[in-house]
Design a protein around this motif. Structure first.
Motif, PDB file in Angstrom:
ATOM      1  N   VAL A   1      76.518  21.729  71.111  1.00  0.00           N
ATOM      2  CA  VAL A   1      75.220  22.396  70.986  1.00  0.00           C
ATOM      3  C   VAL A   1      74.978  23.259  72.221  1.00  0.00           C
ATOM      4  O   VAL A   1      75.153  22.801  73.351  1.00  0.00           O
ATOM      5  N   ARG A   2      74.567  24.486  71.988  1.00  0.00           N
ATOM      6  CA  ARG A   2      74.191  25.383  73.085  1.00  0.00           C
ATOM      7  C   ARG A   2      72.753  25.832  72.863  1.00  0.00           C
ATOM      8  O   ARG A   2      72.413  26.315  71.780  1.00  0.00           O
ATOM      9  N   THR A   3      71.926  25.654  73.877  1.00  0.00           N
ATOM     10  CA  THR A   3      70.526  26.067  73.775  1.00  0.00           C
ATOM     11  C   THR A   3      70.243  27.177  74.770  1.00  0.00           C
ATOM     12  O   THR A   3      70.694  27.124  75.914  1.00  0.00           O
ATOM     13  N   PHE A   4      69.490  28.166  74.317  1.00  0.00           N
ATOM     14  CA  PHE A   4      69.142  29.313  75.149  1.00  0.00           C
ATOM     15  C   PHE A   4      67.627  29.474  75.132  1.00  0.00           C
ATOM     16  O   PHE A   4      67.049  29.796  74.097  1.00  0.00           O
ATOM     17  N   GLN A   5      66.974  29.179  76.259  1.00  0.00           N
ATOM     18  CA  GLN A   5      65.534  29.395  76.373  1.00  0.00           C
ATOM     19  C   GLN A   5      65.332  30.848  76.799  1.00  0.00           C
ATOM     20  O   GLN A   5      65.533  31.207  77.954  1.00  0.00           O
ATOM     21  N   ALA A   6      64.930  31.667  75.860  1.00  0.00           N
ATOM     22  CA  ALA A   6      64.831  33.099  76.081  1.00  0.00           C
ATOM     23  C   ALA A   6      63.530  33.459  76.791  1.00  0.00           C
ATOM     24  O   ALA A   6      62.618  32.636  76.935  1.00  0.00           O
ATOM     25  N   GLU A   7      63.448  34.729  77.216  1.00  0.00           N
ATOM     26  CA  GLU A   7      62.251  35.191  77.914  1.00  0.00           C
ATOM     27  C   GLU A   7      61.097  35.488  76.967  1.00  0.00           C
ATOM     28  O   GLU A   7      59.949  35.603  77.388  1.00  0.00           O
ATOM     29  N   ASP A   8      61.386  35.637  75.672  1.00  0.00           N
ATOM     30  CA  ASP A   8      60.329  35.847  74.688  1.00  0.00           C
ATOM     31  C   ASP A   8      60.884  35.534  73.306  1.00  0.00           C
ATOM     32  O   ASP A   8      62.075  35.257  73.125  1.00  0.00           O
TER      33      ASP A   8
ATOM     34  N   LEU B   1      71.014  27.414  69.518  1.00  0.00           N
ATOM     35  CA  LEU B   1      69.567  27.576  69.364  1.00  0.00           C
ATOM     36  C   LEU B   1      69.078  28.630  70.345  1.00  0.00           C
ATOM     37  O   LEU B   1      69.254  28.490  71.559  1.00  0.00           O
ATOM     38  N   GLY B   2      68.482  29.683  69.836  1.00  0.00           N
ATOM     39  CA  GLY B   2      67.804  30.675  70.662  1.00  0.00           C
ATOM     40  C   GLY B   2      66.315  30.552  70.438  1.00  0.00           C
ATOM     41  O   GLY B   2      65.836  30.756  69.315  1.00  0.00           O
ATOM     42  N   ALA B   3      65.559  30.191  71.465  1.00  0.00           N
ATOM     43  CA  ALA B   3      64.146  29.865  71.259  1.00  0.00           C
ATOM     44  C   ALA B   3      63.319  30.196  72.489  1.00  0.00           C
ATOM     45  O   ALA B   3      63.830  30.290  73.608  1.00  0.00           O
ATOM     46  N   TYR B   4      62.039  30.349  72.246  1.00  0.00           N
ATOM     47  CA  TYR B   4      61.037  30.491  73.301  1.00  0.00           C
ATOM     48  C   TYR B   4      60.054  29.343  73.122  1.00  0.00           C
ATOM     49  O   TYR B   4      59.624  29.061  71.996  1.00  0.00           O
ATOM     50  N   PRO B   5      59.669  28.646  74.184  1.00  0.00           N
ATOM     51  CA  PRO B   5      58.797  27.476  74.025  1.00  0.00           C
ATOM     52  C   PRO B   5      57.456  27.832  73.401  1.00  0.00           C
ATOM     53  O   PRO B   5      56.808  28.807  73.794  1.00  0.00           O
ATOM     54  N   ILE B   6      57.047  27.038  72.416  1.00  0.00           N
ATOM     55  CA  ILE B   6      55.744  27.228  71.774  1.00  0.00           C
ATOM     56  C   ILE B   6      55.353  25.916  71.110  1.00  0.00           C
ATOM     57  O   ILE B   6      56.194  25.236  70.507  1.00  0.00           O
ATOM     58  N   THR B   7      54.092  25.544  71.233  1.00  0.00           N
ATOM     59  CA  THR B   7      53.567  24.352  70.565  1.00  0.00           C
ATOM     60  C   THR B   7      53.412  24.662  69.076  1.00  0.00           C
ATOM     61  O   THR B   7      52.916  25.730  68.720  1.00  0.00           O
ATOM     62  N   PRO B   8      53.816  23.730  68.185  1.00  0.00           N
ATOM     63  CA  PRO B   8      54.374  22.395  68.417  1.00  0.00           C
ATOM     64  C   PRO B   8      55.880  22.322  68.183  1.00  0.00           C
ATOM     65  O   PRO B   8      56.391  21.293  67.754  1.00  0.00           O
ATOM     66  N   ALA B   9      56.609  23.413  68.467  1.00  0.00           N
ATOM     67  CA  ALA B   9      58.048  23.454  68.185  1.00  0.00           C
ATOM     68  C   ALA B   9      58.912  23.134  69.391  1.00  0.00           C
ATOM     69  O   ALA B   9      60.115  22.916  69.245  1.00  0.00           O
ATOM     70  N   SER B  10      58.340  23.094  70.589  1.00  0.00           N
ATOM     71  CA  SER B  10      59.152  23.023  71.813  1.00  0.00           C
ATOM     72  C   SER B  10      60.027  21.783  71.898  1.00  0.00           C
ATOM     73  O   SER B  10      61.101  21.813  72.510  1.00  0.00           O
ATOM     74  N   ASP B  11      59.593  20.681  71.283  1.00  0.00           N
ATOM     75  CA  ASP B  11      60.375  19.443  71.378  1.00  0.00           C
ATOM     76  C   ASP B  11      61.761  19.592  70.774  1.00  0.00           C
ATOM     77  O   ASP B  11      62.688  18.866  71.161  1.00  0.00           O
ATOM     78  N   ILE B  12      61.931  20.501  69.815  1.00  0.00           N
ATOM     79  CA  ILE B  12      63.255  20.702  69.214  1.00  0.00           C
ATOM     80  C   ILE B  12      64.199  21.294  70.260  1.00  0.00           C
ATOM     81  O   ILE B  12      65.347  20.858  70.400  1.00  0.00           O
ATOM     82  N   LEU B  13      63.710  22.267  71.006  1.00  0.00           N
ATOM     83  CA  LEU B  13      64.490  22.844  72.110  1.00  0.00           C
ATOM     84  C   LEU B  13      64.817  21.778  73.141  1.00  0.00           C
ATOM     85  O   LEU B  13      65.964  21.663  73.609  1.00  0.00           O
ATOM     86  N   HIS B  14      63.823  20.975  73.509  1.00  0.00           N
ATOM     87  CA  HIS B  14      64.037  19.937  74.519  1.00  0.00           C
ATOM     88  C   HIS B  14      65.117  18.956  74.069  1.00  0.00           C
ATOM     89  O   HIS B  14      66.008  18.574  74.845  1.00  0.00           O
ATOM     90  N   GLU B  15      65.039  18.550  72.800  1.00  0.00           N
ATOM     91  CA  GLU B  15      65.983  17.550  72.297  1.00  0.00           C
ATOM     92  C   GLU B  15      67.389  18.116  72.173  1.00  0.00           C
ATOM     93  O   GLU B  15      68.363  17.499  72.608  1.00  0.00           O
TER      94      GLU B  15
END
Length: 619
Positions: A282-289, A259-273
């Motif tokens: 599972v590998r998650t990458f919180q990107a800079e944008d 998962l490559g993602a940037y936090p945004i409401t209301p999708a952020s919970d998917i990254l968190h989970e």
């Protein structure tokens, strides 16, 4: 004191107060216990976008609505049977939705002249007769909480923050909810702050005991468990179900999930989970944008992973160029758009369905992308698996269009049997595929004759080196090509590949019990519940009406056109200004009746039923 217990078949409760005062936590705990009890349920959280909205103001009100029943239900309810208002702002913001005869429980502690003036009340509504027709329980919940915690070491301010637990205890008594789960939850949540944990436990028990002993509440209520198909159930929100669906798709395909993602409401919970599930590959990458997030995801797809990026409307706009690149490269990529109110920043915490045309056409050039939409919180799991099936089978990016209502809402979800999930195994290219004069060469755009999907080669595989990039590819070889005929051919081939997905879709499920309905209600996404509940009301009145709900919005199912032509009138309710209706009119030349709202809230079933009754009676 012996109290009566009254049986009810369903109840709608709304808890409202200041944002930051625990309304969502209170609602969630009541929901968890209701799910454990076995009721069918549906929830509607509603809160401001600000982290701590202005206290005591209408803009700062947060609410949580729960509909639970002893039978199958489809929506969180149109209007609450019980409103718990923790301050004047909460009462004023919600009183318009409360029907006469309903119960209102009000915390009187903050009903001062200053607080009343802040929300535009010149007089106290608890005293001026404006609440006649309601059953009002005016109780100083805050003071009762402070009294219960008088022996603790907490300050008065900190002790007062436990009033939501007092209210939860009172509601738990009123509706015969289990309590042990909540008590365990509180102790675990505040395990590092035992004084806070015990304060909340004490406040919860005090609320329960208040209901049990006070003469103000003479009746408790019971809603029996709902009959549900056999299986193991858990309460599930849409974002959680979506995350689990992606993990399941990863396991069924044998591919690591990225998962490559940037936090945004209301999708952020998917990254968190997903960040919690490294043990499943599972590998998650919180990107800079947003652009970096989808760029990394597309790179992971090139590398052989099940790649996902998550966002909402504003982020999807930023991801547009890379989505076009994914179309050109013909790599599997799941793009989860958890829609919210727009345009621009719009209404970050409110729901809407206004990104459909963006998903269809929001890229330069002819860049077709399949679109899948879940219909309920639990259905987000199945929609995620289906999006993965399409992406992997057809080597294409796929949009998954959820929304804030589904993302934050919850319902009982039957845990699936793993073996019954679709088999998603992928065969990577392992050797050159050229024949004849091209023997021994690798042709990255030599297509499967059935799906038109190109082969997928993991970088570093010997002999399968090939060119990638955004410039148009030559058929078969993938070399750069500016040839007009080749561009025309590749453009039409990419479109045909997406169109061909329709052959793999099951027939539409038409809900037409009588078989003689002349009016069809067609919906997509989260309108499923309100439309279904409205159709039930119309049928209960003796009229006939049919319902079809679309999961696949691009391509449409092959039998959609024939289905539409069987009915005299087609009604399309949407939380936008008629985007699906526009597509249906263009493709099928059907004079769809477009019913729209963009209020940041789901449709009310009663209002839809009234409208549909008018359409049916004039048919």
């Amino acid at each position: 004191m012996s109290k009566n217990v009254q049986q009810l078949d369903q109840v709608v409760i709304r808890i409202a107060g200041d944002s930051g005062d625990g309304m969502q936590l209170t609602g969630d705990r009541f929901t968890q216990e209701t799910a454990a009890f076995g009721n069918d349920l549906s929830t509607l959280p509603n809160f401001p976008a600000e982290i701590r909205a202005p206290q005591g103001t209408l803009a700062g009100v947060s609410s949580f609505q729960l509909h639970f029943a002893d039978h199958d239900i489809l929506t969180p309810g149109d209007r609450p049977d019980v409103l718990v208002a923790m301050n004047p702002a909460a009462l004023k913001a919600n009183i318009g939705d409360v029907p006469k005869g309903a119960t209102i429980i009000v915390d009187t502690h903050d009903f001062t002249s200053r607080a009343l003036a802040r929300v535009g009340w010149a007089a106290n509504p608890l005293e001026d007769g404006s609440l006649e027709g309601f059953t009002v329980h005016a109780v100083d919940l805050t003071q009762l909480t402070l009294d219960a915690l008088a022996g603790s070491e907490l300050s008065r301010k900190d002790a007062g923050r436990s009033k939501n637990m007092f209210a939860l205890g009172l509601l738990s008594w009123m509706y015969s909810r289990p309590t042990e789960g909540t008590l365990n939850f509180v102790r675990q949540k505040f395990a590092n702050k035992p004084e806070i944990a015990e304060a909340n436990v004490t406040a919860f028990k005090a609320g329960w005991n208040y209901g049990e002993t006070t003469e103000a509440f003479a009746v408790a209520y019971e809603v029996k468990p709902a009959p549900l198909p056999a299986g193991t159930y858990r309460n599930m929100s849409g974002n959680l179900a979506l995350a689990y669906g992606l993990v399941a798709a990863s396991q069924r395909s044998g591919l690591p999930l990225f998962l490559g993602a940037y936090p945004i409401t209301p999708a952020s919970d998917i990254l968190h989970e997903l960040s919690k599930h490294k043990r499943f590959g599972v590998r998650t990458f919180q990107a800079e944008d947003e652009i970096a997030g989808i760029g990394a995801a597309l790179g992971a797809a090139f590398g052989g992973a099940l790649a996902v990026t998550t966002s909402s409307g504003p982020g999807i706009a930023l991801k547009g160029e890379t989505i076009g690149l994914a179309v050109s490269l013909e790599l599997p990529l799941i793009i989860c758009d958890i829609q919210r109110g727009g345009p621009s920043t719009g209404l970050p915490t409110k729901t809407e369905q206004s990104d459909l045309l963006q998903a269809m056409f929001g890229r330069n050039g002819e860049a077709p992308v399949p679109i899948v939409a879940p219909q309920s919180p639990g259905d987000c799991f199945d929609a995620a698996v289906e999006a993965a099936r399409i992406a992997l089978t057809n080597r294409t990016p796929v949009f998954l269009l959820s929304d804030g209502y589904l993302a934050n809402g919850s319902e009982p979800w039957r845990v699936p049997v793993v073996e019954e999930l679709p088999e998603l195994a992928v065969e990577f290219a392992t050797a050159p595929n050229g024949t004849g004069a091209e023997e021994g060469t690798y042709l990255p755009y030599l297509r499967d004759p059935e799906t038109l999907a190109r082969p997928w080669a993991v970088p570093g595989t010997a002999g399968l080196e090939h060119r990638i990039g955004g410039i148009e590819k030559a058929d078969r070889t993938g070399n750069i090509s500016y040839d007009p005929d080749n561009h025309d051919f590749m453009t039409r081939t990419r479109q045909a590949k997406v169109d061909g997905i329709a052959r793999s879709l099951p027939p539409l499920e038409v809900d037409d019990p009588s078989g003689d309905a002349r009016v069809l209600v067609l919906g997509w996404g989260s309108t499923y519940g309100p439309i279904g509940a409205a159709c039930r009301q119309v049928r209960a009145s003796g009229a006939s009406i049919a319902q079809v709900h679309l999961r696949h919005l691009n391509p449409f199912p092959n039998d959609l056109g024939d289905t539409l032509r069987r009915y005299d009138k087609v009604v399309v309710p949407e939380m936008n200004l008629g985007q699906l209706a526009t597509l249906l009119r263009a493709k099928y030349l059907v004079d769809a009746i477009s019913v729209t709202q963009v209020r940041g809230l789901p449709f009310k079933a009663d209002e839809l039923a009234e409208m549909l009754q008018g359409v049916v009676s004039h048919d």
